[in-house]
Design a protein around this motif. Sequence first.
Motif, PDB file in Angstrom:
ATOM      1  N   ALA A 167       4.961  12.222   0.760  1.00  0.00           N
ATOM      2  CA  ALA A 167       3.734  12.583   1.491  1.00  0.00           C
ATOM      3  C   ALA A 167       3.206  11.389   2.281  1.00  0.00           C
ATOM      4  N   ALA A 168       3.289  10.204   1.691  1.00  0.00           N
ATOM      5  CA  ALA A 168       2.823   8.991   2.375  1.00  0.00           C
ATOM      6  C   ALA A 168       3.678   8.692   3.601  1.00  0.00           C
ATOM      7  N   LEU A 169       4.995   8.805   3.444  1.00  0.00           N
ATOM      8  CA  LEU A 169       5.898   8.570   4.582  1.00  0.00           C
ATOM      9  C   LEU A 169       5.658   9.591   5.689  1.00  0.00           C
ATOM     10  N   ASN A 170       5.455  10.848   5.307  1.00  0.00           N
ATOM     11  CA  ASN A 170       5.173  11.897   6.301  1.00  0.00           C
ATOM     12  C   ASN A 170       3.869  11.617   7.037  1.00  0.00           C
ATOM     13  N   ARG A 171       2.854  11.198   6.276  1.00  0.00           N
ATOM     14  CA  ARG A 171       1.546  10.904   6.889  1.00  0.00           C
ATOM     15  C   ARG A 171       1.670   9.791   7.920  1.00  0.00           C
ATOM     16  N   ALA A 172       2.452   8.760   7.597  1.00  0.00           N
ATOM     17  CA  ALA A 172       2.605   7.622   8.517  1.00  0.00           C
ATOM     18  C   ALA A 172       3.672   7.879   9.580  1.00  0.00           C
ATOM     19  N   GLY A 173       4.514   8.892   9.350  1.00  0.00           N
ATOM     20  CA  GLY A 173       5.573   9.209  10.312  1.00  0.00           C
ATOM     21  C   GLY A 173       6.653   8.154  10.387  1.00  0.00           C
ATOM     22  N   VAL A 174       7.014   7.603   9.224  1.00  0.00           N
ATOM     23  CA  VAL A 174       8.047   6.557   9.204  1.00  0.00           C
ATOM     24  C   VAL A 174       9.109   6.884   8.154  1.00  0.00           C
ATOM     25  N   PRO A 175      10.351   6.406   8.360  1.00  0.00           N
ATOM     26  CA  PRO A 175      11.382   6.537   7.330  1.00  0.00           C
ATOM     27  C   PRO A 175      11.185   5.458   6.263  1.00  0.00           C
ATOM     28  N   PRO A 176      11.805   5.616   5.101  1.00  0.00           N
ATOM     29  CA  PRO A 176      11.669   4.612   4.036  1.00  0.00           C
ATOM     30  C   PRO A 176      12.038   3.191   4.485  1.00  0.00           C
ATOM     31  N   SER A 177      12.980   3.078   5.396  1.00  0.00           N
ATOM     32  CA  SER A 177      13.434   1.745   5.837  1.00  0.00           C
ATOM     33  C   SER A 177      12.361   0.978   6.602  1.00  0.00           C
ATOM     34  N   ASP A 178      11.359   1.707   7.132  1.00  0.00           N
ATOM     35  CA  ASP A 178      10.293   1.053   7.907  1.00  0.00           C
ATOM     36  C   ASP A 178       9.014   0.854   7.094  1.00  0.00           C
ATOM     37  N   ALA A 179       9.079   1.130   5.785  1.00  0.00           N
ATOM     38  CA  ALA A 179       7.868   1.079   4.963  1.00  0.00           C
ATOM     39  C   ALA A 179       8.030   0.092   3.811  1.00  0.00           C
ATOM     40  N   LEU A 180       6.885  -0.382   3.338  1.00  0.00           N
ATOM     41  CA  LEU A 180       6.845  -1.299   2.203  1.00  0.00           C
ATOM     42  C   LEU A 180       5.660  -0.919   1.323  1.00  0.00           C
ATOM     43  N   ILE A 181       5.912  -0.781   0.029  1.00  0.00           N
ATOM     44  CA  ILE A 181       4.845  -0.503  -0.931  1.00  0.00           C
ATOM     45  C   ILE A 181       4.350  -1.835  -1.492  1.00  0.00           C
ATOM     46  N   VAL A 182       3.033  -2.019  -1.501  1.00  0.00           N
ATOM     47  CA  VAL A 182       2.442  -3.233  -2.081  1.00  0.00           C
ATOM     48  C   VAL A 182       1.580  -2.799  -3.257  1.00  0.00           C
ATOM     49  N   SER A 183       1.979  -3.195  -4.471  1.00  0.00           N
ATOM     50  CA  SER A 183       1.296  -2.661  -5.647  1.00  0.00           C
ATOM     51  C   SER A 183       1.449  -3.568  -6.862  1.00  0.00           C
ATOM     52  N   GLY A 184       0.455  -3.491  -7.734  1.00  0.00           N
ATOM     53  CA  GLY A 184       0.520  -4.168  -9.022  1.00  0.00           C
ATOM     54  C   GLY A 184       0.745  -3.194 -10.161  1.00  0.00           C
ATOM     55  N   LEU A 185       1.133  -1.943  -9.818  1.00  0.00           N
ATOM     56  CA  LEU A 185       1.350  -0.912 -10.842  1.00  0.00           C
ATOM     57  C   LEU A 185       2.839  -0.647 -11.046  1.00  0.00           C
ATOM     58  N   VAL A 186       3.224  -0.515 -12.301  1.00  0.00           N
ATOM     59  CA  VAL A 186       4.622  -0.218 -12.658  1.00  0.00           C
ATOM     60  C   VAL A 186       5.053   1.115 -12.046  1.00  0.00           C
ATOM     61  N   GLU A 187       4.132   2.093 -11.955  1.00  0.00           N
ATOM     62  CA  GLU A 187       4.454   3.419 -11.434  1.00  0.00           C
ATOM     63  C   GLU A 187       5.076   3.355 -10.042  1.00  0.00           C
ATOM     64  N   ASP A 188       4.595   2.403  -9.226  1.00  0.00           N
ATOM     65  CA  ASP A 188       5.128   2.276  -7.868  1.00  0.00           C
ATOM     66  C   ASP A 188       6.546   1.742  -7.875  1.00  0.00           C
TER      67      ASP A 188
END
Length: 231
Positions: A167-188
């Motif tokens: 859903a996040a990738l769809n919202r931003a309109g980007v493929p996984p290769s163009d995205a980066l998750i920044v998080s301090g949670l194990v779930e991510d």
Amino acid sequence: MKTLFFEVLNTLVRLTHFETESARLIRDELNIRISLDELASQFRKEWEDRYNMLISKGVYRSLRQLARETMISLLRKYSLSLSPAELDYFGNAISSLIVETSELYPDVIEAINALSQMSISMYILTNLDNDVAKKILLRNNLLRHFKGVVSSDLTKVGKPAIKIFQAALNRAGVPPSDALIVSGLVEDVIGAKFLDLKVVFVRRVDVQLPVKPFYEINTLTQLPEIISKLT
């Protein structure tokens, strides 16, 4: 790297005294005769047990519903039960306490300001309810830096389920290769692996990671340099 998705909790903000303030609310409203420390400890255990169970099963609950269920199990210890209206009251009140007890980590402003100069799209991707996430960002003067908030109450699924990342990738309109998750949670770290999404893990608390993230950092001020290497 075109797009960054930030978690809120344990990444941008920590919760200071959330359990204590929740326990104070419960004790004062229901006149429970127990020390604040003990009630706070019980509340923390019930909250964490419920949240971790939901994460492990990939089951969605809104923050308010999590608060209601925590209240039900906590009050069972005291042979107390609440009406649906009373549970709604506590669900809303405890959600508000998450906003009120949120405190920015000291490295956030510098890092977000630097990233804002780099013409990168930034979004929030969180298991928090949408309105709670936005109120935390507003309270800390950060909302203006983000193009949108993708939250579990809108997607009806929470991390680490694949659907919320899609859903996040769809919202931003980007493929996984163009995205980066920044998080301090194990779930991510767990969930992003299923989509080959890169995760920069921010080590805010001492946790064991079941899988290795793309990067691990101790402070968000390291992030602009990492981004510049990737672009």
